[in-house]
Write an enzyme that holds these catalytic residues in place. Sequence first.
Site, PDB file in Angstrom:
ATOM      1  N   ARG A  15       0.817  -1.214   0.000  1.00 48.15           N
ATOM      2  CA  ARG A  15       0.000   0.000   0.000  1.00 48.15           C
ATOM      3  C   ARG A  15       0.850   1.262   0.000  1.00 48.15           C
ATOM      4  O   ARG A  15       0.458   2.281  -0.538  1.00 48.15           O
ATOM      5  CB  ARG A  15      -0.905   0.025   1.232  1.00 48.15           C
ATOM      6  CG  ARG A  15      -2.017  -0.942   1.167  1.00 48.15           C
ATOM      7  CD  ARG A  15      -2.899  -0.778   2.363  1.00 48.15           C
ATOM      8  NE  ARG A  15      -3.791  -1.936   2.428  1.00 48.15           N
ATOM      9  CZ  ARG A  15      -4.699  -2.093   3.338  1.00 48.15           C
ATOM     10  NH1 ARG A  15      -4.850  -1.196   4.285  1.00 48.15           N
ATOM     11  NH2 ARG A  15      -5.458  -3.138   3.332  1.00 48.15           N
ATOM     12  N   VAL A  16       1.990   1.192   0.643  1.00 44.01           N
ATOM     13  CA  VAL A  16       2.868   2.353   0.710  1.00 44.01           C
ATOM     14  C   VAL A  16       3.443   2.655  -0.669  1.00 44.01           C
ATOM     15  O   VAL A  16       3.782   3.770  -0.984  1.00 44.01           O
ATOM     16  CB  VAL A  16       4.002   2.105   1.728  1.00 44.01           C
ATOM     17  CG1 VAL A  16       4.968   3.259   1.771  1.00 44.01           C
ATOM     18  CG2 VAL A  16       3.417   1.836   3.089  1.00 44.01           C
TER      19      VAL A  16
END
Length: 149
Positions: A15-16
Amino acid sequence: MDLLSFQKAFLKVSRVGSAAQLKTMKQVCGSSKLELAQYREVAALAQFGSDLDAATQALLNRGARLTEVPKQPQYAPLPIEKQILVIYAAVNGFCDRMPLDRISQYERAILKSIKTELLQSLLEKGGLTNERKMEPDTFLKECALPYTI
């Protein structure tokens, strides 16, 4: 890390974003994402049976090996540098001529005999340059010989 979360990390970026991944892992996994997606599509169609050309058979062969490689024993996750090495072996065709049931033996053999310096070099900031690929390629090729058909 269990099998499911490892496969998710193997198939997509966190997600980062890719900034959270090691450069070497991004390099190694880059083409495998597309290959796995193609494999799943072709495997679904191949179920219906028909004569497959050599390229399609090679895609199915590689995809089966790429899905076998991320499997790890429960409660015994591999350190990231060992994951990189194992994935690198599969993505670069060192497992292509092995029966599926011998891949885990091959993985154990390479992880048992790999030099610590080579593993540490996989974590270096520059990623895998052509110059840095020579040593793992030689090592993986030699280790693969007893497991290929």
